[in-house]
Design a protein around this motif. Structure first.
Motif, mmCIF file in Angstrom:
data_model
loop_
_atom_site.group_PDB
_atom_site.id
_atom_site.type_symbol
_atom_site.label_atom_id
_atom_site.label_comp_id
_atom_site.label_asym_id
_atom_site.label_seq_id
_atom_site.Cartn_x
_atom_site.Cartn_y
_atom_site.Cartn_z
ATOM 1 N N ARG A 1 -9.210 -5.430 1.342
ATOM 2 C CA ARG A 1 -9.246 -4.341 2.317
ATOM 3 C C ARG A 1 -8.067 -3.391 2.117
ATOM 4 N N LYS A 2 -6.895 -3.951 1.812
ATOM 5 C CA LYS A 2 -5.715 -3.112 1.565
ATOM 6 C C LYS A 2 -5.943 -2.228 0.342
ATOM 7 N N PHE A 3 -6.491 -2.806 -0.714
ATOM 8 C CA PHE A 3 -6.717 -2.009 -1.920
ATOM 9 C C PHE A 3 -7.763 -0.925 -1.675
ATOM 10 N N THR A 4 -8.789 -1.228 -0.920
ATOM 11 C CA THR A 4 -9.817 -0.233 -0.597
ATOM 12 C C THR A 4 -9.190 0.950 0.138
ATOM 13 N N GLU A 5 -8.258 0.679 1.058
ATOM 14 C CA GLU A 5 -7.555 1.755 1.756
ATOM 15 C C GLU A 5 -6.731 2.586 0.769
ATOM 16 N N LEU A 6 -5.988 1.913 -0.092
ATOM 17 C CA LEU A 6 -5.179 2.601 -1.094
ATOM 18 C C LEU A 6 -6.052 3.505 -1.951
ATOM 19 N N GLN A 7 -7.161 2.977 -2.436
ATOM 20 C CA GLN A 7 -8.076 3.754 -3.280
ATOM 21 C C GLN A 7 -8.599 4.974 -2.529
ATOM 22 N N GLY A 8 -9.011 4.787 -1.295
ATOM 23 C CA GLY A 8 -9.543 5.903 -0.505
ATOM 24 C C GLY A 8 -8.520 6.998 -0.280
ATOM 25 N N TRP A 9 -7.287 6.619 0.045
ATOM 26 C CA TRP A 9 -6.248 7.629 0.265
ATOM 27 C C TRP A 9 -5.912 8.373 -1.018
ATOM 28 N N MET A 10 -5.855 7.646 -2.140
ATOM 29 C CA MET A 10 -5.534 8.308 -3.404
ATOM 30 C C MET A 10 -6.686 9.207 -3.835
ATOM 31 N N ILE B 1 0.828 -1.213 0.000
ATOM 32 C CA ILE B 1 0.000 0.000 0.000
ATOM 33 C C ILE B 1 0.862 1.263 0.000
ATOM 34 N N GLU B 2 1.833 1.330 0.900
ATOM 35 C CA GLU B 2 2.637 2.537 1.051
ATOM 36 C C GLU B 2 3.403 2.859 -0.229
ATOM 37 N N LYS B 3 4.050 1.858 -0.825
ATOM 38 C CA LYS B 3 4.827 2.087 -2.044
ATOM 39 C C LYS B 3 3.904 2.454 -3.207
ATOM 40 N N SER B 4 2.768 1.758 -3.319
ATOM 41 C CA SER B 4 1.809 2.059 -4.383
ATOM 42 C C SER B 4 1.309 3.495 -4.271
ATOM 43 N N LEU B 5 0.961 3.903 -3.058
ATOM 44 C CA LEU B 5 0.464 5.260 -2.833
ATOM 45 C C LEU B 5 1.541 6.288 -3.150
ATOM 46 N N GLU B 6 2.764 6.017 -2.733
ATOM 47 C CA GLU B 6 3.874 6.929 -3.012
ATOM 48 C C GLU B 6 4.078 7.107 -4.516
ATOM 49 N N LEU B 7 4.118 5.998 -5.253
ATOM 50 C CA LEU B 7 4.338 6.064 -6.700
ATOM 51 C C LEU B 7 3.176 6.753 -7.415
ATOM 52 N N ALA B 8 1.954 6.449 -7.005
ATOM 53 C CA ALA B 8 0.784 7.066 -7.629
ATOM 54 C C ALA B 8 0.747 8.563 -7.351
#
Length: 167
Positions: free
Chosen positions: A135-144, A95-102
């Motif tokens: 659940r992890k992807f849902t968090e990633l989507q919400g933060w982005m 999640i953290e790396k995906s969010l950072e890159l996005a």
């Protein structure tokens, strides 16, 4: 100018975004972020391309959206969910790396001299994901989604085909 359009599945996001783009340009660009997963998915993508008429310039780009946008372009990016999936899969669900890159890539869009209409999904408003990866992807989507909405000039939520102005 960044227009952010969000909503649930089949809420009218894509139609709204495409109509907005056509009201702003005679030749808008459509950036599809979906990775081609298999032959059936390729056929689905080809059908979507065929649904848009000759006014549209169709481009496929999985992650580096900024390199596809020229000055003064009017662009529809469809969609954040599929775009994030590419980062999520490539980082082995980090999640953290995906969010950072996005965020790094999205932030490049902010400095472009273009009109960008970016479509996303509100996936956290439905049933709680049964799997840890869901659940992890849902968090990633919400933060982005929050990051994009914060930086967008205008934000619209589609509900049952009706646009609701958020900002």
């Amino acid at each position: 100018m960044i227009f952010y359009i969000t909503g649930g599945e089949r809420s009218g996001k894509s139609s709204y975004a495409q109509n907005l783009a056509l009201s702003l340009s005679k030749t808008p660009k459509y950036i599809a972020t979906s990775r081609v997963w298999d032959d059936d998915h390729r056929k689905r993508i080809d059908r979507h391309i065929a649904d848009r008429d000759e006014r549209w310039v169709s481009v496929e780009e999985e992650k580096i959206l900024s390199k596809m946008i020229a000055p003064k372009d009017v662009v529809v990016i469809d969609c954040v969910t599929l775009w994030l999936t590419n980062f999520f899969v490539d980082t082995k669900n980090n999640i953290e790396k995906s969010l950072e890159l996005a965020k790094i890539e999205f932030d490049k869009l902010l400095s472009l001299d273009a009109t960008i209409i970016i479509i996303s999904n509100e996936i956290g408003m439905g049933v709680h994901a049964q799997t840890e990866i869901g659940r992890k992807f849902t968090e990633l989507q919400g933060w982005m989604n929050q990051h994009i909405a914060k930086h967008a000039n205008k934000a619209t939520m589609m509900v049952s085909g009706i646009p609701l102005t958020l900002k």
